[in-house]
Scaffold this motif. Sequence first.
Motif, mmCIF file in Angstrom:
data_model
loop_
_atom_site.group_PDB
_atom_site.id
_atom_site.type_symbol
_atom_site.label_atom_id
_atom_site.label_comp_id
_atom_site.label_asym_id
_atom_site.label_seq_id
_atom_site.Cartn_x
_atom_site.Cartn_y
_atom_site.Cartn_z
ATOM 1 N N ARG A 1 1.886 4.985 8.912
ATOM 2 C CA ARG A 1 2.406 4.124 7.835
ATOM 3 C C ARG A 1 1.725 4.448 6.512
ATOM 4 N N ASN B 1 3.167 7.653 5.246
ATOM 5 C CA ASN B 1 4.521 7.432 4.739
ATOM 6 C C ASN B 1 4.500 6.734 3.390
ATOM 7 N N LEU B 2 3.618 5.752 3.220
ATOM 8 C CA LEU B 2 3.486 5.070 1.932
ATOM 9 C C LEU B 2 2.986 6.036 0.869
ATOM 10 N N ASP C 1 3.361 9.323 0.870
ATOM 11 C CA ASP C 1 4.472 10.248 0.581
ATOM 12 C C ASP C 1 5.501 9.592 -0.326
ATOM 13 N N ALA C 2 5.840 8.326 -0.037
ATOM 14 C CA ALA C 2 6.823 7.600 -0.841
ATOM 15 C C ALA C 2 6.309 7.411 -2.263
ATOM 16 N N PHE C 3 5.027 7.189 -2.401
ATOM 17 C CA PHE C 3 4.431 7.017 -3.728
ATOM 18 C C PHE C 3 4.499 8.319 -4.530
ATOM 19 N N SER D 1 6.723 10.677 -4.160
ATOM 20 C CA SER D 1 8.114 11.132 -4.364
ATOM 21 C C SER D 1 8.713 10.609 -5.645
#
Length: 149
Positions: A139, A142-143, A145-147, A149
Amino acid sequence: MDSKQHSILVIDDEERVFDVIEGLLLREGYQLTYAASGPAAIQQMDSLQPDVILLDVMMPQMDGIEVCRQIKANPNWKHIPIIIVTALTSKEDLARSLDAGADDFISKPINSLELRARVRSMLRIKIQYDALAATLRLRTLNLFDAFLS
């Protein structure tokens, strides 16, 4: 449980106790390692990374209560279940062991059914902890990576 070979660290100043435990757990397929003292065990903790620790209380140099405290005080090791294995049977000894961070307690002479059941119980807890830690790491990644992107 799962297909991984689980490792158990036995810390006891009497090697014959390790021999007894090894005999009782022989058919379970665990990888057993022996440490003759608390300091020797602590020195090996990072390289061994045991799934469960079986720990004697009455040892020279450093007693099992102090070994338990030191292991549980280390953030890298505090999640490893510790089963106190001792000839001491008083409620005070049980309380001291639990206060030091022990997760379970078994009295000598060791009963094979009880030992196997308690080790399996602690392994279930360790497997759940490891799964939760892996989920949290995923998690976080993923957070992250999302940040980005």
